[in-house]
Design an enzyme around this catalytic site. Structure first.
Site, PDB file in Angstrom:
ATOM      1  N   HIS A  12      19.311  73.646   5.484  1.00 12.13           N
ATOM      2  CA  HIS A  12      18.297  73.649   4.414  1.00 12.13           C
ATOM      3  C   HIS A  12      18.793  72.906   3.166  1.00 12.13           C
ATOM      4  O   HIS A  12      18.639  73.374   2.048  1.00 12.13           O
ATOM      5  CB  HIS A  12      17.877  75.086   4.084  1.00 12.13           C
ATOM      6  CG  HIS A  12      19.000  75.971   3.624  1.00 12.13           C
ATOM      7  ND1 HIS A  12      19.124  77.284   4.027  1.00 12.13           N
ATOM      8  CD2 HIS A  12      20.049  75.746   2.794  1.00 12.13           C
ATOM      9  CE1 HIS A  12      20.193  77.820   3.453  1.00 12.13           C
ATOM     10  NE2 HIS A  12      20.772  76.908   2.695  1.00 12.13           N
ATOM     11  N   HIS A  59      19.574  81.476  -3.161  1.00 15.86           N
ATOM     12  CA  HIS A  59      20.745  80.882  -3.833  1.00 15.86           C
ATOM     13  C   HIS A  59      20.734  81.126  -5.341  1.00 15.86           C
ATOM     14  O   HIS A  59      21.187  80.283  -6.110  1.00 15.86           O
ATOM     15  CB  HIS A  59      20.794  79.379  -3.598  1.00 15.86           C
ATOM     16  CG  HIS A  59      20.878  78.940  -2.181  1.00 15.86           C
ATOM     17  ND1 HIS A  59      19.835  79.015  -1.302  1.00 15.86           N
ATOM     18  CD2 HIS A  59      21.907  78.403  -1.481  1.00 15.86           C
ATOM     19  CE1 HIS A  59      20.204  78.528  -0.123  1.00 15.86           C
ATOM     20  NE2 HIS A  59      21.458  78.158  -0.212  1.00 15.86           N
ATOM     21  N   HIS A 192      29.702  73.834   6.068  1.00 23.72           N
ATOM     22  CA  HIS A 192      29.753  73.106   4.793  1.00 23.72           C
ATOM     23  C   HIS A 192      30.434  73.935   3.715  1.00 23.72           C
ATOM     24  O   HIS A 192      30.397  75.151   3.729  1.00 23.72           O
ATOM     25  CB  HIS A 192      28.382  72.613   4.325  1.00 23.72           C
ATOM     26  CG  HIS A 192      27.326  73.634   3.995  1.00 23.72           C
ATOM     27  ND1 HIS A 192      26.847  74.561   4.890  1.00 23.72           N
ATOM     28  CD2 HIS A 192      26.616  73.836   2.851  1.00 23.72           C
ATOM     29  CE1 HIS A 192      25.890  75.280   4.317  1.00 23.72           C
ATOM     30  NE2 HIS A 192      25.734  74.872   3.083  1.00 23.72           N
ATOM     31  N   GLU A 239      26.368  80.629   6.114  1.00 28.45           N
ATOM     32  CA  GLU A 239      24.904  80.706   6.262  1.00 28.45           C
ATOM     33  C   GLU A 239      24.478  80.684   7.733  1.00 28.45           C
ATOM     34  O   GLU A 239      23.336  81.032   8.053  1.00 28.45           O
ATOM     35  CB  GLU A 239      24.241  79.525   5.543  1.00 28.45           C
ATOM     36  CG  GLU A 239      24.344  79.587   4.030  1.00 28.45           C
ATOM     37  CD  GLU A 239      23.755  78.345   3.351  1.00 28.45           C
ATOM     38  OE1 GLU A 239      23.586  78.376   2.134  1.00 28.45           O
ATOM     39  OE2 GLU A 239      23.479  77.342   4.042  1.00 28.45           O
TER      40      GLU A 239
HETATM   41  C1  DHB Z   1      23.776  71.733   0.186  1.00 24.38           C
HETATM   42  C2  DHB Z   1      23.666  72.582   1.289  1.00 24.38           C
HETATM   43  C3  DHB Z   1      23.115  73.869   1.143  1.00 24.38           C
HETATM   44  O1  DHB Z   1      22.999  74.774   2.160  1.00 24.38           O
HETATM   45  C4  DHB Z   1      22.644  74.294  -0.087  1.00 24.38           C
HETATM   46  O2  DHB Z   1      22.057  75.506  -0.177  1.00 24.38           O
HETATM   47  C5  DHB Z   1      22.759  73.461  -1.206  1.00 24.38           C
HETATM   48  C6  DHB Z   1      23.330  72.174  -1.052  1.00 24.38           C
HETATM   49  C7  DHB Z   1      24.340  70.341   0.305  1.00 24.38           C
HETATM   50  O3  DHB Z   1      24.994  69.981   1.297  1.00 24.38           O
HETATM   51  O4  DHB Z   1      24.100  69.532  -0.606  1.00 24.38           O
HETATM   52 FE    FE Z   2      22.398  76.869   1.348  1.00 24.61          FE
END
Ligand code: DHB
Ligand code: FE
Length: 278
Positions: A12, A59, A192, A239
């Site tokens: 997302h 978030h 990530h 996540e």
């Molecule tokens: C990014 C990924 C995320 O899951 C998020 O909530 C905010 C930013 C990203 O990779 O930029």
């Molecule tokens: Fe996220």
């Protein structure tokens, strides 16, 4: 009784919203990501779900660090988007289904999940963008129930607990006295990390093993603690528990309709998956 047609999962990443707004889906950077959606649109056109139950993580829009429920369920007639920046245009309100929300809430409390009930709820990019990717029209055509899992502040629920939450949500949907067709969605991940010394961390072997496990061995990821998941997939990689909750709701047997894995989009390993119940 209601019927679960299957499950969908997607990352997302907020910049997806900017790409949609600017119409850059076919640019070389974006094409490998957006190309994963037409086969899913076809599947949705065939299965025609009426309702989407969406596991996602807020978030900092609806819940901030001062009050952080572990699990929360929306029970509102509609859910408004007010994202936290990135230049994404806000979307029209998403329609709720208080009837299914309250059915889920009652079942979850009976099953000893002490959830927070939200009769008003703002939804951020984690809810809005995957729905826009799955249903790209002007208005989202399905009714929605947001189910929010805390993955932004410790302590977080374990992968095992999230899988069990998904199983309980699946039971509740299957015993909902309705002829509606339901699709269950999980959004977030895959690996990530947005900040700190390991910013940019991606773990392709883990992500691919995880996606594979969702087909035939769905409890695989429940062997890992949250700290192990952070170590393997990054601080925001946790996540992926949303995918696990989604899979828990589908029952034993699924068949993979479509999947895609592309790295990176922004800082994230972008995974997409559609699973049909069999
Ligand atoms: C990014 C990924 C995320 O899951 C998020 O909530 C905010 C930013 C990203 O990779 O930029
Ligand atoms: Fe996220």
């Amino acid at each position: 009784m209601a019927h679960i047609v299957g499950g969908l999962a997607s990352s997302h990443i907020p910049s997806i919203g900017a790409a949609i707004a600017k119409g850059t889906q076919q640019d070389p950077y974006w094409k490998p990501f957006f190309d994963s959606f037409p086969p899913i649109h076809e599947w949705l056109a065939q299965t025609q779900p009426d309702v989407a139950v969406v596991f996602y993580n807020d978030h900092g829009l609806n819940f901030f660090l001062d009050k952080m429920p572990t699990f929360s369920v929306g029970a509102a007639p509609e859910y408004r988007n007010a994202d936290e920046g990135w230049g994404i245009p806000t979307l029209p309100p998403f329609k709720g289904t208080p009837e299914l929300s309250w059915h889920l809430i009652n079942h979850l409390i009976e099953q000893e999940f002490d959830i927070t009930t939200c009769q008003e709820m703002w939804v951020d990019h984690a809810f809005t963008l995957p729905l826009k990717l799955f249903w790209p029209g002007a208005e989202c055509p399905v009714l929605t129930v947001p189910v929010c899992i805390n993955t932004v502040q410790f302590p977080m629920p374990s992968a095992q607990r999230c899988y069990k939450l998904g199983q309980a949500v699946g039971e509740a949907i299957r015993n909902w006295d309705s002829d509606k067709k339901v699709v269950v969605i999980g959004t977030g991940g895959l690996s990530h990390q947005l900040d700190g010394a390991r910013a940019g961390h991606i773990n392709k072997p883990f992500d691919l093993e995880f996606m594979k496990s969702l087909q035939d061995n769905p409890a695989w990821a429940t062997q890992f603690s949250i700290h192990e998941l952070v170590e393997k997939t990054g601080t925001q990689g946790v996540e992926l528990v949303m995918w696990l909750a989604m899979r828990g709701a589908l029952g034993d047997q699924v068949s993979t309709v479509h999947q895609n894995y592309h790295i990176p989009i922004s800082n994230t390993a972008a995974g997409v998956m559609a699973l049909a119940t069999v």
